[in-house]
Write a protein that holds these residues in place. Structure first.
Motif, PDB file in Angstrom:
ATOM      1  N   MET A   1      68.476  24.929  47.968  1.00 32.82           N
ATOM      2  CA  MET A   1      68.295  24.647  49.375  1.00 32.82           C
ATOM      3  C   MET A   1      66.867  25.037  49.770  1.00 32.82           C
ATOM      4  N   ILE A   2      66.171  24.132  50.439  1.00 32.90           N
ATOM      5  CA  ILE A   2      64.804  24.386  50.892  1.00 32.90           C
ATOM      6  C   ILE A   2      64.810  24.559  52.403  1.00 32.90           C
ATOM      7  N   GLN A   3      64.107  25.585  52.864  1.00 36.77           N
ATOM      8  CA  GLN A   3      63.968  25.824  54.296  1.00 36.77           C
ATOM      9  C   GLN A   3      62.512  26.105  54.604  1.00 36.77           C
ATOM     10  N   ASN A   4      62.021  25.554  55.718  1.00 41.50           N
ATOM     11  CA  ASN A   4      60.658  25.810  56.186  1.00 41.50           C
ATOM     12  C   ASN A   4      60.733  26.500  57.534  1.00 41.50           C
ATOM     13  N   PHE A   5      59.837  27.474  57.748  1.00 37.15           N
ATOM     14  CA  PHE A   5      59.797  28.234  58.986  1.00 37.15           C
ATOM     15  C   PHE A   5      58.371  28.285  59.500  1.00 37.15           C
ATOM     16  N   ALA A   6      58.176  28.020  60.791  1.00 37.77           N
ATOM     17  CA  ALA A   6      56.862  28.154  61.426  1.00 37.77           C
ATOM     18  C   ALA A   6      56.547  29.642  61.547  1.00 37.77           C
ATOM     19  N   ILE A   7      55.294  30.006  61.312  1.00 39.67           N
ATOM     20  CA  ILE A   7      54.858  31.397  61.370  1.00 39.67           C
ATOM     21  C   ILE A   7      54.031  31.616  62.633  1.00 39.67           C
ATOM     22  N   ASP A   8      54.381  32.643  63.405  1.00 40.43           N
ATOM     23  CA  ASP A   8      53.561  33.076  64.532  1.00 40.43           C
ATOM     24  C   ASP A   8      52.537  34.042  63.950  1.00 40.43           C
ATOM     25  N   GLN A   9      51.362  33.512  63.656  1.00 38.65           N
ATOM     26  CA  GLN A   9      50.336  34.291  62.969  1.00 38.65           C
ATOM     27  C   GLN A   9      49.975  35.565  63.724  1.00 38.65           C
ATOM     28  N   ALA A  10      49.790  35.481  65.028  1.00 41.72           N
ATOM     29  CA  ALA A  10      49.380  36.641  65.829  1.00 41.72           C
ATOM     30  C   ALA A  10      50.436  37.740  65.810  1.00 41.72           C
ATOM     31  N   ALA A  11      51.711  37.368  65.776  1.00 40.42           N
ATOM     32  CA  ALA A  11      52.782  38.367  65.773  1.00 40.42           C
ATOM     33  C   ALA A  11      53.070  38.896  64.370  1.00 40.42           C
ATOM     34  N   THR A  12      52.658  38.171  63.340  1.00 40.19           N
ATOM     35  CA  THR A  12      52.967  38.547  61.961  1.00 40.19           C
ATOM     36  C   THR A  12      51.859  39.364  61.310  1.00 40.19           C
ATOM     37  N   PHE A  13      50.609  38.971  61.528  1.00 41.96           N
ATOM     38  CA  PHE A  13      49.475  39.601  60.854  1.00 41.96           C
ATOM     39  C   PHE A  13      48.527  40.257  61.849  1.00 41.96           C
ATOM     40  N   GLU A  14      47.969  41.390  61.459  1.00 42.04           N
ATOM     41  CA  GLU A  14      46.897  41.995  62.258  1.00 42.04           C
ATOM     42  C   GLU A  14      45.616  41.196  62.081  1.00 42.04           C
ATOM     43  N   SER A  15      45.413  40.667  60.879  1.00 46.30           N
ATOM     44  CA  SER A  15      44.243  39.827  60.621  1.00 46.30           C
ATOM     45  C   SER A  15      44.466  39.008  59.360  1.00 46.30           C
ATOM     46  N   LEU A  16      43.734  37.904  59.281  1.00 42.28           N
ATOM     47  CA  LEU A  16      43.678  37.072  58.082  1.00 42.28           C
ATOM     48  C   LEU A  16      42.212  36.831  57.781  1.00 42.28           C
ATOM     49  N   LEU A  17      41.789  37.175  56.578  1.00 43.23           N
ATOM     50  CA  LEU A  17      40.402  36.969  56.174  1.00 43.23           C
ATOM     51  C   LEU A  17      40.355  35.940  55.047  1.00 43.23           C
ATOM     52  N   PHE A  18      39.485  34.961  55.195  1.00 45.35           N
ATOM     53  CA  PHE A  18      39.312  33.915  54.192  1.00 45.35           C
ATOM     54  C   PHE A  18      38.627  34.497  52.951  1.00 45.35           C
ATOM     55  N   LEU A  19      39.107  34.142  51.772  1.00 46.29           N
ATOM     56  CA  LEU A  19      38.452  34.528  50.522  1.00 46.29           C
ATOM     57  C   LEU A  19      37.842  33.319  49.822  1.00 46.29           C
ATOM     58  N   SER A  20      38.673  32.301  49.553  1.00 43.64           N
ATOM     59  CA  SER A  20      38.182  31.126  48.843  1.00 43.64           C
ATOM     60  C   SER A  20      39.147  29.969  49.025  1.00 43.64           C
ATOM     61  N   CYS A  21      38.690  28.780  48.645  1.00 43.13           N
ATOM     62  CA  CYS A  21      39.543  27.596  48.659  1.00 43.13           C
ATOM     63  C   CYS A  21      39.130  26.724  47.476  1.00 43.13           C
TER      64      CYS A  21
END
Length: 137
Positions: A1-21
């Motif tokens: 079974m596959i489930q997808n959930f939207a993430i509230d970034q502001a409520a979940t993480f204090e910060s997100l820093l880009f490293l690479s792509c």
């Protein structure tokens, strides 16, 4: 079974820093980039996610999948604070060779990686005029 959930970034993480792509490569072929059914290239961004766990700051590197014609974060420098547009988590059953559920497989994806706007407060209109007058004298 596959489930997808939207993430509230502001409520979940204090910060997100880009490293690479980098291009997401096909399984077993380190030189061929994976594509969608429509032929769009797949990419994988790595970010440092900072969040609170049991009252303490925790940092983890997460990999987030994207689909884009060209490199989606080529204008971002490492350690740039970012927001993820359309950020979601996917969860599906992890099964052994006999089809028995042995756990869960989790992945992240988003539509876009975008640098956060400057958080430096701008002076108010009257303050800016006062500062300009003070600098001129």
């Amino acid at each position: 079974m596959i489930q997808n959930f939207a993430i509230d970034q502001a409520a979940t993480f204090e910060s997100l820093l880009f490293l690479s792509c980098e291009p997401k490569t096909a399984f077993g072929d380190a030189f061929r980039q994976e594509t969608t059914k429509d032929g769009l290239p797949k990419w994988e961004a790595q970010l440092v996610a900072r969040f609170r766990q049991f009252g303490r700051a925790t940092n983890e590197i997460i990999k987030v999948g994207l689909v884009a014609e060209r490199a989606p974060a080529e204008d971002l420098a490492p350690a740039t604070p970012v927001e993820l547009v359309g950020f979601e988590i996917g969860v599906m059953d992890k099964k052994d060779r006999n089809g028995n559920v042995t756990g869960a497989q989790v992945w992240y994806r988003c539509q876009e990686v975008r640098a956060l706007a400057s958080t430096t407060p701008r002076p108010r209109r009257n303050e800016a005029a006062t500062q300009s007058e003070a600098a001129a004298s």
